[in-house]
Design a protein around this motif. Structure first.
Motif, PDB file in Angstrom:
ATOM      1  N   PRO A   1      -1.649  -8.097  -0.480  1.00 33.01           N
ATOM      2  CA  PRO A   1      -3.118  -8.149  -0.513  1.00 33.01           C
ATOM      3  C   PRO A   1      -3.611  -9.507  -0.995  1.00 33.01           C
ATOM      4  O   PRO A   1      -2.912 -10.240  -1.700  1.00 33.01           O
ATOM      5  CB  PRO A   1      -3.479  -7.035  -1.497  1.00 33.01           C
ATOM      6  CG  PRO A   1      -2.291  -6.938  -2.401  1.00 33.01           C
ATOM      7  CD  PRO A   1      -1.091  -7.273  -1.553  1.00 33.01           C
TER       8      PRO A   1
ATOM      9  N   SER B   1       0.851  -1.174   0.000  1.00 38.51           N
ATOM     10  CA  SER B   1       0.000   0.000   0.000  1.00 38.51           C
ATOM     11  C   SER B   1       0.896   1.235   0.000  1.00 38.51           C
ATOM     12  O   SER B   1       1.684   1.425   0.929  1.00 38.51           O
ATOM     13  CB  SER B   1      -0.921  -0.001   1.217  1.00 38.51           C
ATOM     14  OG  SER B   1      -1.778  -1.122   1.190  1.00 38.51           O
TER      15      SER B   1
ATOM     16  N   TYR C   1       1.518   5.421  -0.336  1.00 38.06           N
ATOM     17  CA  TYR C   1       0.897   6.690  -0.038  1.00 38.06           C
ATOM     18  C   TYR C   1       1.890   7.816  -0.318  1.00 38.06           C
ATOM     19  O   TYR C   1       3.104   7.635  -0.212  1.00 38.06           O
ATOM     20  CB  TYR C   1       0.443   6.755   1.434  1.00 38.06           C
ATOM     21  CG  TYR C   1      -0.437   5.612   1.868  1.00 38.06           C
ATOM     22  CD1 TYR C   1      -1.818   5.676   1.739  1.00 38.06           C
ATOM     23  CD2 TYR C   1       0.114   4.446   2.411  1.00 38.06           C
ATOM     24  CE1 TYR C   1      -2.626   4.624   2.142  1.00 38.06           C
ATOM     25  CE2 TYR C   1      -0.681   3.400   2.810  1.00 38.06           C
ATOM     26  CZ  TYR C   1      -2.050   3.492   2.679  1.00 38.06           C
ATOM     27  OH  TYR C   1      -2.842   2.442   3.068  1.00 38.06           O
TER      28      TYR C   1
ATOM     29  N   ARG D   1      -6.208   5.051   0.459  1.00 37.97           N
ATOM     30  CA  ARG D   1      -6.906   3.776   0.664  1.00 37.97           C
ATOM     31  C   ARG D   1      -6.855   3.456   2.154  1.00 37.97           C
ATOM     32  O   ARG D   1      -6.228   4.187   2.927  1.00 37.97           O
ATOM     33  CB  ARG D   1      -6.252   2.655  -0.153  1.00 37.97           C
ATOM     34  CG  ARG D   1      -4.800   2.434   0.182  1.00 37.97           C
ATOM     35  CD  ARG D   1      -4.181   1.362  -0.690  1.00 37.97           C
ATOM     36  NE  ARG D   1      -4.203   1.751  -2.079  1.00 37.97           N
ATOM     37  CZ  ARG D   1      -3.260   2.503  -2.635  1.00 37.97           C
ATOM     38  NH1 ARG D   1      -2.246   2.963  -1.902  1.00 37.97           N
ATOM     39  NH2 ARG D   1      -3.315   2.815  -3.900  1.00 37.97           N
TER      40      ARG D   1
END
Length: 395
Positions: free
Chosen positions: A165, A2, A4, A139
């Motif tokens: 994931p 993830s 960012y 997210r």
């Protein structure tokens, strides 16, 4: 993972860059130790020996002791893992890291769990010897045991939380789709859909050409050259971000709609190689034209469409549901009657010389890929056997 976007303060940016320099310095020292190995010497220092040497170096040098030991020791762990992967045959040999190109470091352990969510759109992370740095939540925030902070060529900071994931579940409708990758059309589906990867607009392309001409006239090492290079890198980063966004959305849509996804088994690294020079037999030391400029344009077209990333993300999101089909003659074979001939393909149009079927060339190829109709170099013709030959018993 993830990923960012981070927004550090100016003082925090200086601390992040210092961590990047320290991690890169320790990594390059480990690469140098590995490169000095010869057969007459013993084995190179491992992770534990290098950690001991790092402790001694931090005690001797103030500038190294000012950095985070967690960041520096993790660089040694990353190098040890990279060397293990090299000896296992899964990766290449670890190479040098350069300033401006390899700007990043990794944090693992209890300190990696100091990530908090401030609001619906913002979060923060506590980086050793830097403090709390804000990042934007695009997210949901997962629970991760490690993260990596990196700076791209444009100067943007990102934090990537290492979380694997779960694959996207199959819809269970038994549908099969074929994906044909091309240069004019980025991805053609057997359903008739034509998907195009977004690129730079016409005005941005004109701006890129103008900047490249300015770069050619700039003096090496000048401030103007650095500004022009930064502007060019910003345009390339914009195109890469659009390409990655398109790949993520396209692969997610395909993984949710179809049970089986079939793609061509292309060797992209071989397809994008430079053409070999052609020596001129009439002129010793001279060379014949090898159309290298045309090949360079084709290579740029292949890379700008994200062929490799598309299949890679499909295999991540639709694990076990992606099948690779041989690309032999899929664009020359009629999807209706199976007739195969080079004359069937006319640029982006397909017209079968046997049955008269006409369709978009990439869609016709995608239908063949979905059906698994890849043929061999012999066009899958039956082997002719003499009628006078006696039948052979099978063993």
């Amino acid at each position: 993972m993830s990923r960012y976007r981070m927004y550090p303060a100016p003082t925090q940016t200086a601390g992040l860059l210092a961590h990047c320099r320290h991690a890169r310095y320790v990594w390059n020292l480990a690469v140098e130790q590995s490169a000095m190995w010869t057969r007459d010497k013993g084995s190179t220092p491992g992770f534990h020996e290098q950690s001991r040497q790092l402790t001694e170096a931090r005690a001797a040098f103030d500038w190294l002791r000012a950095g985070s030991q967690t960041v520096q020791q993790q660089a040694l762990r990353d190098f040890d893992q990279a060397r293990r992967n090299y000896f296992a045959g899964s990766h290449g040999r670890p190479t040098w890291r350069r300033a401006g190109r390899h700007e990043g470091f990794r944090v693992v352990g209890p300190q990696a769990g100091r990530v908090e969510q401030l609001s619906r759109k913002w979060g923060r992370v506590l980086i050793p010897k830097v403090g709390w740095v804000r990042f934007k939540l695009s997210r949901a925030l997962p629970a991760a045991r490690s993260y990596r902070v990196a700076r791209d060529s444009v100067g943007r900071w990102h934090i990537a939380l290492a979380v694997v994931p779960d694959p996207i579940p199959a819809p269970g409708n038994g549908s099969v789709v074929g994906v044909d990758r091309g240069v004019t059309v980025s991805a053609a589906l057997s359903t008739g859909e034509l998907l195009n990867c977004p690129r730079l607009s016409e005005s941005e392309q004109r701006q890129l050409t103008h900047l490249q001409r300015r770069l050619a006239r700039a003096q090496p090492g000048s401030n103007r050259r650095q500004r022009v290079k930064a502007a060019i890198a910003k345009l390339h980063a914009r195109a890469a971000a659009r390409r990655k966004d398109w790949v993520e959305k396209t692969t997610t849509d395909l993984a949710r709609r179809f049970d089986v996804i079939r793609v061509e088994d292309l060797r992209i690294a071989h397809m994008t190689r430079r053409p070999k020079p052609k020596p001129d037999p009439a002129r010793p030391g001279g060379y014949l034209p090898n159309r290298r400029r045309a090949k360079a344009g084709l290579n740029r077209g292949i890379r700008s469409n994200g062929w490799g990333l598309l299949v890679q993300r499909l295999e991540h999101k639709a694990a076990g549901r992606v099948e690779r089909v041989s690309p032999a003659y899929t664009s020359q074979t009629c999807s209706r009657c199976g007739h195969c001939a080079p004359a069937n393909r006319e640029n982006q149009a397909f017209r079968c010389r046997a049955c008269g079927h006409s369709d978009h060339a990439d869609v016709n190829a995608a239908i063949n890929i979905a059906a698994g109709r890849a043929v061999s170099a012999r066009r899958d013709k039956p082997v002719r056997v003499s009628l006078k030959r006696e039948p052979q018993l099978t063993t």
